[in-house]
Design an enzyme around this catalytic site. Structure first.
Site, PDB file in Angstrom:
ATOM      1  N   HIS A 171       9.152  -3.745   5.258  1.00 21.56           N
ATOM      2  CA  HIS A 171       8.143  -3.134   4.387  1.00 21.56           C
ATOM      3  C   HIS A 171       6.766  -3.715   4.688  1.00 21.56           C
ATOM      4  O   HIS A 171       5.777  -2.969   4.815  1.00 21.56           O
ATOM      5  CB  HIS A 171       8.532  -3.390   2.926  1.00 21.56           C
ATOM      6  N   GLU A 172       6.691  -5.031   4.818  1.00 18.97           N
ATOM      7  CA  GLU A 172       5.395  -5.663   5.077  1.00 18.97           C
ATOM      8  C   GLU A 172       4.891  -5.351   6.486  1.00 18.97           C
ATOM      9  O   GLU A 172       3.683  -5.230   6.696  1.00 18.97           O
ATOM     10  CB  GLU A 172       5.496  -7.178   4.865  1.00 18.97           C
ATOM     11  N   HIS A 175       2.749  -2.311   6.530  1.00 13.37           N
ATOM     12  CA  HIS A 175       1.350  -2.516   6.173  1.00 13.37           C
ATOM     13  C   HIS A 175       0.549  -3.040   7.372  1.00 13.37           C
ATOM     14  O   HIS A 175      -0.643  -2.730   7.510  1.00 13.37           O
ATOM     15  CB  HIS A 175       1.245  -3.497   5.006  1.00 13.37           C
ATOM     16  N   GLU A 258       2.675   2.291  -0.734  1.00 16.31           N
ATOM     17  CA  GLU A 258       3.938   1.605  -0.987  1.00 16.31           C
ATOM     18  C   GLU A 258       5.119   2.516  -0.660  1.00 16.31           C
ATOM     19  O   GLU A 258       6.132   2.067  -0.110  1.00 16.31           O
ATOM     20  CB  GLU A 258       4.010   1.141  -2.444  1.00 16.31           C
TER      21      GLU A 258
END
Length: 647
Positions: A171-172, A175, A258
């Site tokens: 997930h990170e 970003h 997100e």
């Protein structure tokens, strides 16, 4: 190529951020002038006496002071964050995890981060742990992928399984790849600025408490202390205008991204249960009124938009929430409504994590030999079907994680396999005699690995190399230049390594590159140079069907009909040169985000990426992507993944 579309979307959101910032400043200025006017009337006895009642420049002075506080606060905070991801991690109370850490939980985290870096084709970021936070949360920060950091809370390590941790890290990484980080770091400075008025009001209240001045019997109106106290209260209340706009800005920037990051985590890990079950735990703990994802650090509010999940329960929901509801995120991940974990399930899950079974110790996703007694491989959920990994020697394995030893790995990667190695070793004996023997040993170990391991090895040295002071990094790059020049020529492998190292370790690495060119039509000669470079590499590489450089060049040129490139524009090898290629890459990196995909698409067409790419072609494309601050395309990544699976 969604990376570039997301990067352009981040630019558009930056413009929205600027608009909201301007509106916030205007609202605060109006409110401050109104309060100042009322306080002036009060201080003068409560009556107006003519049009010139206020001193000359009264409102102008209030406006300039207010704008100065906001602008000054923004500039100071932005300057404090000039180091990008590392500054943000330290601001959150993070501790950098040493790449050589022997702690089992930290070892597992490092291993997962390295796997994600290899899968996405970017340099392995530094890793931080928020030791004082027992909740489940994480963030990525930085100005670009070359200097990104990934930070997780201690609770994330204590409460998540390896697959769940992998989902959170994936997930990170989204970003990092989708252009979110620069916008998020800028947002920290902006929010700090517009909340400066509240901070100033708070300090004024504290000053008023200790301030005392003699008052004449004939003085009219309130005392100076009372005025200061009233002004402090008013400014503190006005500061909530900044908080209102801050939350509005965060919600405008964060929520949809997100959802995108959750989807990308599944793409990276091929396992929806990873990020999904991590969110189920957060939701289940929140229902039990435990800390869940709460962050207690004093700077948490400023950083709330960076985190995986909301840092605290919020009275403001809907359009003001910085994160989407967890149940909605789960519905999108699994395609149906999913229940949160209940108390018995949570207790069993967390107890199983505390046992830490089968934690990978290996430093890289393709390493099998470590200094631990057992040989342990990465999670099957990530490399499904992968065969026995290639083995690194323990010395090479450990060298990847030590700053000084990592320099030796870089030198070893540059050593030639033929007679030129003697000239290079002579240089090392003169410049770094204490390392020369170790470099030679590492080079012999690297020679035993497939060529597809070389760039992944370089990627894995990055966290250690970035620990070197700027002066030592400059010495390293100078030594690299000398080793390359030792035989008075530059090979393709040397060009690739030098390009990647310079982009990631140079003094300017991590800084924003200004956009100077709207489209590739403005860079005809640079496009011809890069297409020629790839065409010659592909034509010289062994593959099932050989083709002439002109044929490969025209396949890429067909992607740019507006340039009118012909076979005559194909540069001979002698005309390309390192300097020309570097200049072309530097200028191409100044293309607008949505113009870069066209260039990379043309380079992929030149390399005929529909076919299996030779390592040489994959290496040059990987170097070009590093120079353009772009992740490697899937066709290039597959070349290295193939080694990971079949070695």
């Amino acid at each position: 190529m969604n990376f570039f579309a997301q990067q352009e979307h981040a630019r558009r959101q930056t413009r929205t951020l600027i608009l909201l910032f301007v509106l916030a400043v205007i609202a605060i200025v109006v409110a401050v002038n109104l309060v100042a006017a009322l306080l002036w009337i009060w201080a003068q006895g409560g009556t107006l006496s003519g049009p010139n009642y206020y001193p000359n420049g009264f409102f102008l002075a209030n406006t300039l002071i207010t704008v100065g506080l906001i602008g000054g606060g923004t500039m100071v905070e932005t300057f404090n964050l000039r180091d990008g991801g590392e500054a943000v991690a330290q601001m959150a109370g993070g501790r950098m995890v040493s790449p050589a850490s022997q702690d089992l939980q930290e070892r597992r985290l490092l291993n997962v981060v390295e796997e994600m870096a290899l899968a996405s084709g970017i340099a392995c970021p530094k890793v931080y742990v928020l030791d004082k936070e027992d909740s489940i949360n994480a963030f990525a920060a930085g100005y670009n992928p070359n200097e990104a950091v990934v930070a997780v809370t201690r609770g994330t390590l204590n409460r998540l399984t390896r697959d769940e941790l992998q989902g959170v890290v994936g997930h990170e990484f989204s970003h990092i790849l989708n252009g979110d980080m620069r916008l998020n770091v800028r947002l920290i400075g902006v929010l700090f600025g517009i909340q400066m008025i509240a901070s100033f009001g708070q300090h004024l209240l504290q000053f008023a408490r200790h301030f005392s001045a003699p008052r004449s019997r004939n003085d009219k109106g309130p005392s100076i202390q009372a005025v200061m106290f009233a002004l402090g209260v008013a400014l503190f209340v006005i500061g909530y205008i900044g908080i209102f706009f801050g939350r509005l800005i965060k919600s405008a920037v964060s929520r949809q991204r997100e959802f995108l990051a959750d989807a990308s985590a599944i793409q990276f890990t091929r396992n929806p249960d990873g990020i999904g079950n991590a969110l189920r735990k957060i939701g289940g703990l929140s229902r039990k009124k435990e800390s869940a994802s709460r962050i207690h650090h004093p700077n948490a509010e400023h950083l709330s938009h960076l985190f995986l999940s909301a840092i605290k329960p919020s009275l403001l929901s809907g359009m003001f929430a910085t994160h989407p509801p967890i149940k909605e995120r789960l519905r999108r991940i699994f395609g149906k409504n999913i229940e949160l974990l209940d108390a018995p399930e949570l207790a069993a899950e967390i107890a199983s994590v505390e046992a830490l079974p089968d934690i990978p110790y290996a430093a890289s996703a393709f390493a099998g030999a470590a200094s631990s007694p057992a040989t342990i491989v990465p999670s099957p959920a990530f490399f499904h079907g992968m065969a026995e990994p290639a083995r690194l020697t323990p010395e090479l394995e450990n060298a990847l994680h030590d700053p000084q030893a990592a320099r030796a790995v870089v030198y070893a990667l540059l050593l030639e396999r033929d007679v030129e190695r003697d000239a290079q070793m002579a240089l090392l004996q003169g410049d770094a005699p204490q390392q020369a023997a170790f470099v030679k040993y590492l080079a012999e170990s690297i020679d035993q690995l497939p060529r597809s391991a070389r760039l992944p090895l370089l990627d894995l040295t990055m966290p250690a190399l970035r620990q070197l002071p700027a002066a030592e990094r400059a010495i390293l790059l100078t030594a690299v230049d000398k080793l390359i020049a030792a035989d008075n020529k530059i090979t393709l492998a040397e060009f690739v390594l030098q390009t990647v190292l310079t982009r990631r370790l140079d003094v300017h690495a991590g800084r924003a590159i200004p956009v100077k060119f709207a489209n590739v039509a403005e860079l005809k000669s640079e496009c011809a140079t890069l297409l020629s470079l790839v065409a010659h590499v592909v034509s010289a590489a062994p593959r099932t069907q050989q083709e002439a450089p002109a044929q490969a060049f025209m396949r890429g040129a067909a992607c740019f009909p507006e340039l009118g490139l012909s076979a005559d524009d194909l540069l001979p090898v002698s005309a390309i040169g390192f300097a020309n290629a570097k200049t072309a890459l530097d200028r191409a990196n100044q293309l607008a985000p949505l113009a870069k995909p066209a260039l990379i698409k043309a380079l992929l067409a030149t390399a005929n990426a529909t076919d299996k790419l030779p390592i040489a072609a994959a290496d040059i494309l990987r170097a070009i992507c590093a120079a353009l601050d772009a992740p490697i395309p899937p066709a290039v990544a597959a070349t290295y993944t193939d080694f990971l699976r079949k070695a």
